[in-house]
Scaffold this motif. Sequence first.
Motif, PDB file in Angstrom:
ATOM      1  N   LYS A 128       0.822  -1.216   0.000  1.00 42.67           N
ATOM      2  CA  LYS A 128       0.000   0.000   0.000  1.00 42.67           C
ATOM      3  C   LYS A 128       0.853   1.261   0.000  1.00 42.67           C
ATOM      4  N   GLY A 129       2.111   1.138   0.398  1.00 41.57           N
ATOM      5  CA  GLY A 129       2.979   2.304   0.489  1.00 41.57           C
ATOM      6  C   GLY A 129       2.765   3.057   1.790  1.00 41.57           C
ATOM      7  N   ARG A 130       3.829   3.660   2.309  1.00 40.39           N
ATOM      8  CA  ARG A 130       3.726   4.422   3.561  1.00 40.39           C
ATOM      9  C   ARG A 130       3.112   5.782   3.255  1.00 40.39           C
ATOM     10  N   GLN A 131       1.937   6.025   3.814  1.00 43.27           N
ATOM     11  CA  GLN A 131       1.168   7.214   3.466  1.00 43.27           C
ATOM     12  C   GLN A 131       1.518   8.428   4.318  1.00 43.27           C
ATOM     13  N   LEU A 132       2.235   8.231   5.425  1.00 41.51           N
ATOM     14  CA  LEU A 132       2.591   9.347   6.288  1.00 41.51           C
ATOM     15  C   LEU A 132       3.817  10.071   5.734  1.00 41.51           C
ATOM     16  N   GLY A 133       3.912  11.341   6.016  1.00 41.37           N
ATOM     17  CA  GLY A 133       5.064  12.110   5.585  1.00 41.37           C
ATOM     18  C   GLY A 133       4.919  12.630   4.166  1.00 41.37           C
ATOM     19  N   ARG A 134       5.921  13.346   3.721  1.00 44.67           N
ATOM     20  CA  ARG A 134       5.903  13.940   2.400  1.00 44.67           C
ATOM     21  C   ARG A 134       6.526  12.998   1.365  1.00 44.67           C
TER      22      ARG A 134
END
Length: 403
Positions: A128-134
């Motif tokens: 899903k991919g890490r959604q936090l951060g830029r």
Amino acid sequence: MGADPGPWNTFIEGDNLDVLAAVLEGRPDAVPTEYDLIYLDPPYNTGNDFAYHDDFKGKRGAGAAGRHATWVDYLRPRIEAGHRVLAETGALYVSIDDHEVAHLRLLLDEVYGEANFLAQIVVNLNPKGRQLGRGFATSHEYLLVYAKDAARCVLDASSAHTVVEGDFPLEAPDGRRYRRLPLRNTNKRFNPLSTPTLHYALWGEPATGRVATAPFDGAVEVKPVFGDGTPAVWRWSRPRVDERPDDLECRVVRGARGERVDIYQRDWRHPVGGRRKKLRTIWLAEEVGSTDTAVAELKDLVGHVFESPKPTGLLLRVLGTMPDDARVLDYFAGSGTTGHAVALANAADGGRRTCLSVNSAEPTRPGSNAERAGHATVSAITRARLRAAAERVGGGFAELFVE
């Protein structure tokens, strides 16, 4: 059958440098002094504050460059010690993320030698991919793979589990599935000048598919040629053709220069000895598991006590590239995934792998699930998982101590 290798899993609590030094000295007696496979998942340098127990003589400068250098300083003696206990035919796998992969690769090139680099594998642990951060949604880490000596390494970068039925679209009258491979060697480095003994005429009949090294009724002469019509060579010698004529097939093919008769190998789905397929350098979560599945399988054994374990599927694929009696070492054992995977692999295929897991008594984070569950140290989690795996899967568990 050889001697009983002892328990599949052995655990030592302690600083890994001290334990590796003891292993090199032959202490304790119950563990090997040489290992076929080392898997490491060292602490990642994410750019945040981190502390190591090493007392560096020269402190590095501040900032990103200093953090990288300090991390490498911490890891270097541990990589060097692992290199000393790795068998000459052995292999090393190291998990790492983007923050330090470049620095780790340089360190491994230095310790193992650039010539012994085997692969940099992308592992899709978070589909899903890490959604936090830029920025981008990171969905992968890496596995760096090195041999102690590439010329002698027994690592087989293939797997039986990656072979699929769709790779073999044709079916013989007896029901066996196969695919056609050109008997002609498609590499132009191999030609009548470089390998003259493999440039010879075969005889084939497209109507029946029959192939032989001598003329027979209805057969036409077939010599190996490249697509442009220049002379080529076969991949098989005459004696091999005589031994395996039923594994060859004569066909009419249409090319840029019109129709011609050519010879193909029938590459069977289930050959004698089993079928393996080369592993690609991208490993998908659907093939090896993800961080989510890793958390779930650890929770099933000892509870939700570790934030980012590796999935056993990842280690099972790593183990599958080595012999089934490999002596395995993991001296950044974390939650104990490597030892758990060794037990699962042995139970599945009857192998005789053994694993030594090493972990320090680093305190768990205050207020964490692990601390609330009664695990005061990370090594307590390792110990609990390996014991639980032995109870559920089998193979036994032993804990040793280094003075």
